[in-house]
Write a protein that holds these residues in place. Structure first.
Motif, PDB file in Angstrom:
ATOM      1  N   LYS A  18      14.188 -39.708 -19.886  1.00 57.69           N
ATOM      2  CA  LYS A  18      14.219 -40.033 -21.311  1.00 57.69           C
ATOM      3  C   LYS A  18      13.692 -38.861 -22.143  1.00 57.69           C
ATOM      4  CE  LYS A  18      14.838 -43.599 -23.322  1.00 57.69           C
ATOM      5  NZ  LYS A  18      16.006 -44.110 -24.106  1.00 57.69           N
ATOM      6  N   ARG A  19      12.631 -38.217 -21.680  1.00 58.02           N
ATOM      7  CA  ARG A  19      12.124 -37.057 -22.410  1.00 58.02           C
ATOM      8  C   ARG A  19      13.169 -35.938 -22.423  1.00 58.02           C
ATOM      9  NH1 ARG A  19       6.987 -35.823 -24.124  1.00 58.02           N
ATOM     10  NH2 ARG A  19       5.412 -37.434 -23.828  1.00 58.02           N
ATOM     11  N   ARG A  20      13.861 -35.759 -21.324  1.00 59.02           N
ATOM     12  CA  ARG A  20      14.897 -34.728 -21.263  1.00 59.02           C
ATOM     13  C   ARG A  20      15.997 -35.007 -22.280  1.00 59.02           C
ATOM     14  NH1 ARG A  20      16.251 -29.669 -20.861  1.00 59.02           N
ATOM     15  NH2 ARG A  20      18.222 -29.273 -19.794  1.00 59.02           N
ATOM     16  N   LEU A  21      16.491 -36.233 -22.330  1.00 55.79           N
ATOM     17  CA  LEU A  21      17.537 -36.583 -23.289  1.00 55.79           C
ATOM     18  C   LEU A  21      17.038 -36.442 -24.718  1.00 55.79           C
ATOM     19  CD1 LEU A  21      19.164 -39.713 -21.590  1.00 55.79           C
ATOM     20  CD2 LEU A  21      20.030 -37.372 -21.637  1.00 55.79           C
ATOM     21  N   ASN A  22      15.801 -36.860 -24.963  1.00 53.96           N
ATOM     22  CA  ASN A  22      15.234 -36.754 -26.306  1.00 53.96           C
ATOM     23  C   ASN A  22      15.123 -35.302 -26.745  1.00 53.96           C
ATOM     24  OD1 ASN A  22      12.150 -36.581 -27.774  1.00 53.96           O
ATOM     25  ND2 ASN A  22      13.731 -37.827 -28.738  1.00 53.96           N
ATOM     26  N   LEU A  70      27.562 -32.365 -27.106  1.00 51.93           N
ATOM     27  CA  LEU A  70      26.320 -32.584 -26.371  1.00 51.93           C
ATOM     28  C   LEU A  70      25.647 -33.869 -26.815  1.00 51.93           C
ATOM     29  CD1 LEU A  70      24.148 -31.776 -24.376  1.00 51.93           C
ATOM     30  CD2 LEU A  70      23.116 -30.343 -26.157  1.00 51.93           C
ATOM     31  N   ARG A  71      25.457 -34.059 -28.097  1.00 52.25           N
ATOM     32  CA  ARG A  71      24.806 -35.273 -28.588  1.00 52.25           C
ATOM     33  C   ARG A  71      25.638 -36.502 -28.260  1.00 52.25           C
ATOM     34  NH1 ARG A  71      23.546 -35.641 -34.436  1.00 52.25           N
ATOM     35  NH2 ARG A  71      22.413 -37.483 -33.705  1.00 52.25           N
ATOM     36  N   ASP A  72      26.957 -36.368 -28.284  1.00 48.63           N
ATOM     37  CA  ASP A  72      27.818 -37.507 -27.951  1.00 48.63           C
ATOM     38  C   ASP A  72      27.607 -37.911 -26.497  1.00 48.63           C
ATOM     39  OD1 ASP A  72      30.062 -39.366 -28.530  1.00 48.63           O
ATOM     40  OD2 ASP A  72      31.091 -38.170 -27.023  1.00 48.63           O
ATOM     41  N   ALA A  73      27.559 -36.933 -25.593  1.00 47.82           N
ATOM     42  CA  ALA A  73      27.366 -37.234 -24.168  1.00 47.82           C
ATOM     43  C   ALA A  73      25.982 -37.813 -23.920  1.00 47.82           C
ATOM     44  CB  ALA A  73      27.581 -35.973 -23.339  1.00 47.82           C
ATOM     45  N   VAL A  74      24.962 -37.262 -24.593  1.00 46.21           N
ATOM     46  CA  VAL A  74      23.607 -37.793 -24.444  1.00 46.21           C
ATOM     47  C   VAL A  74      23.561 -39.248 -24.899  1.00 46.21           C
ATOM     48  CG1 VAL A  74      21.245 -37.644 -25.327  1.00 46.21           C
ATOM     49  CG2 VAL A  74      22.424 -35.576 -24.590  1.00 46.21           C
ATOM     50  N   THR A  75      24.209 -39.547 -26.024  1.00 48.20           N
ATOM     51  CA  THR A  75      24.225 -40.912 -26.540  1.00 48.20           C
ATOM     52  C   THR A  75      24.932 -41.854 -25.571  1.00 48.20           C
ATOM     53  OG1 THR A  75      24.161 -40.135 -28.823  1.00 48.20           O
ATOM     54  CG2 THR A  75      24.962 -42.378 -28.458  1.00 48.20           C
ATOM     55  N   ALA A 123      13.136 -38.324 -11.495  1.00 43.20           N
ATOM     56  CA  ALA A 123      13.027 -36.880 -11.309  1.00 43.20           C
ATOM     57  C   ALA A 123      14.390 -36.251 -11.068  1.00 43.20           C
ATOM     58  CB  ALA A 123      12.080 -36.568 -10.150  1.00 43.20           C
ATOM     59  N   TRP A 124      15.237 -36.934 -10.296  1.00 39.08           N
ATOM     60  CA  TRP A 124      16.580 -36.402 -10.049  1.00 39.08           C
ATOM     61  C   TRP A 124      17.360 -36.301 -11.350  1.00 39.08           C
ATOM     62  CZ3 TRP A 124      21.582 -37.641 -10.912  1.00 39.08           C
ATOM     63  CH2 TRP A 124      22.541 -36.857 -10.244  1.00 39.08           C
ATOM     64  N   LEU A 125      17.307 -37.352 -12.167  1.00 40.61           N
ATOM     65  CA  LEU A 125      18.035 -37.345 -13.432  1.00 40.61           C
ATOM     66  C   LEU A 125      17.534 -36.253 -14.363  1.00 40.61           C
ATOM     67  CD1 LEU A 125      18.470 -41.122 -14.341  1.00 40.61           C
ATOM     68  CD2 LEU A 125      20.298 -39.432 -14.058  1.00 40.61           C
ATOM     69  N   ALA A 126      16.213 -36.086 -14.441  1.00 41.98           N
ATOM     70  CA  ALA A 126      15.655 -35.076 -15.336  1.00 41.98           C
ATOM     71  C   ALA A 126      16.191 -33.683 -15.000  1.00 41.98           C
ATOM     72  CB  ALA A 126      14.134 -35.088 -15.261  1.00 41.98           C
ATOM     73  N   GLY A 127      16.429 -33.432 -13.711  1.00 35.14           N
ATOM     74  CA  GLY A 127      16.991 -32.150 -13.314  1.00 35.14           C
ATOM     75  C   GLY A 127      18.494 -32.069 -13.494  1.00 35.14           C
ATOM     76  N   ALA A 128      19.169 -33.211 -13.416  1.00 34.84           N
ATOM     77  CA  ALA A 128      20.634 -33.224 -13.467  1.00 34.84           C
ATOM     78  C   ALA A 128      21.185 -33.212 -14.882  1.00 34.84           C
ATOM     79  CB  ALA A 128      21.160 -34.454 -12.729  1.00 34.84           C
ATOM     80  N   LEU A 129      20.406 -33.675 -15.848  1.00 37.25           N
ATOM     81  CA  LEU A 129      20.899 -33.810 -17.221  1.00 37.25           C
ATOM     82  C   LEU A 129      20.784 -32.479 -17.952  1.00 37.25           C
ATOM     83  CD1 LEU A 129      19.331 -37.310 -17.978  1.00 37.25           C
ATOM     84  CD2 LEU A 129      21.743 -36.807 -17.518  1.00 37.25           C
ATOM     85  N   GLN A 130      21.682 -31.564 -17.594  1.00 42.22           N
ATOM     86  CA  GLN A 130      21.722 -30.236 -18.183  1.00 42.22           C
ATOM     87  C   GLN A 130      22.824 -30.165 -19.250  1.00 42.22           C
ATOM     88  OE1 GLN A 130      19.453 -27.936 -17.481  1.00 42.22           O
ATOM     89  NE2 GLN A 130      18.496 -29.270 -15.957  1.00 42.22           N
ATOM     90  N   PRO A 131      22.643 -29.361 -20.306  1.00 45.53           N
ATOM     91  CA  PRO A 131      23.624 -29.335 -21.404  1.00 45.53           C
ATOM     92  C   PRO A 131      25.055 -29.084 -20.953  1.00 45.53           C
ATOM     93  CG  PRO A 131      21.639 -28.175 -22.049  1.00 45.53           C
ATOM     94  CD  PRO A 131      21.467 -28.522 -20.596  1.00 45.53           C
TER      95      PRO A 131
END
Length: 268
Positions: free
Chosen positions: A104-108, A127-132, A209-217
């Motif tokens: 969540k912090r990564r997406l924020n 980017l914002r569309d994919a994050v949303t 932890a896996w998601l935080a590393g995978a959610l790259q721009p």
């Protein structure tokens, strides 16, 4: 406070949040404000927010704290606090913040950075569309290669009938809080946008932890998500034991152009 006993039945999609959700819901139903109930769970160590450094300092505050005109994501990033309304949408958002604080912090951070650079605007940009999409409606699937390939191909009959025994080796976790809210009243068309995990173990101990590393721009801008009607997952809905459940082409659709990609729900 909630009108429903959300965690009373404990459907399969809520199991990862079960202990945390039951505690927060119980306090909320007893009359505590939702921000206070979430903060108490964090202090008690029920969620990842209290257990990891990534969530240190994150707090929930009443919606009234958010000044008019202040971007929601920018406010969270700048203050380390999450404006929270007294409704189910923000209840599930709070639970996701507690359970997956690093992701969540990564997406924020990605949202806030894009807003700071481009402004809010009428169009969010790729980017914002994919994050949303992922924040509201996402899920992550760790599964055998055969299941991943069938889902990516929208080969529904193969995915859910021919390969049905393989689902015992799969792990699907819903991340999107809007989707969790909709699943309070399950409907067959409800669909997650799934992040598949290629060339990785079929499960991991720490999805956050896996998601935080995978959610790259770059990865997000490529829109890597695959639609999955979640009530088709074996064991998630009694009606899918009858294989005619999957013959509904209005739900189990073939691939469509990426330009039509949408959450179907407004961002929060």
């Amino acid at each position: 406070m909630p009108a429903l006993d959300v965690f009373g039945a404990e459907p399969p999609w809520l199991q990862p949040l079960s202990a945390l959700g039951a505690q927060v819901e119980s306090a909320w139903r007893a009359g505590m404000t939702l921000p206070d109930a979430l903060n108490r769970a964090a202090m008690d160590g029920m969620g990842g927010l209290a257990a990891t450094g990534a969530g240190a300092g994150m707090r929930f505050v009443p919606q009234a704290v958010l000044a008019r005109g202040m971007p929601y994501e920018g406010f969270i990033y700048g203050t380390g606090t999450v404006p929270t309304r007294e409704n189910l949408h923000d209840f599930f958002n709070g639970l996701i913040w507690l359970h997956y604080p690093q992701a969540k912090r990564r997406l924020n951070a990605l949202q806030a950075g894009a807003i700071a650079t481009q402004g809010v605007g009428a169009v969010r940009g790729p980017l914002r569309d994919a994050v949303t999409v992922f924040d509201e409606n996402g899920a992550v699937l760790f599964a055998p290669r055969e299941l991943r390939e069938a889902l990516a191909a929208r080969a529904w009959r193969r995915l859910f009938t021919d390969l049905r025994p393989l689902w015992r080796q799969a792990r699907l976790e819903i991340f999107g809080h809007a989707l969790l809210e909709q699943l309070v009243r399950p409907r067959k068309p409800l669909t997650a946008h799934v992040l598949l995990v290629p060339d990785a173990p079929e499960s991991v101990a720490d999805v956050d932890a896996w998601l935080a590393g995978a959610l790259q721009p770059g990865r997000l801008e490529a829109k890597p998500f695959t639609p999955l009607p979640v009530l088709g997952v074996p064991g998630w809905w009694a009606e899918n034991e009858n294989f005619s459940f999957y013959d509904d082409s209005s739900v189990f659709r073939s691939a469509r152009p990426a330009s039509q990609y949408t959450t179907g729900v407004p961002p929060r």
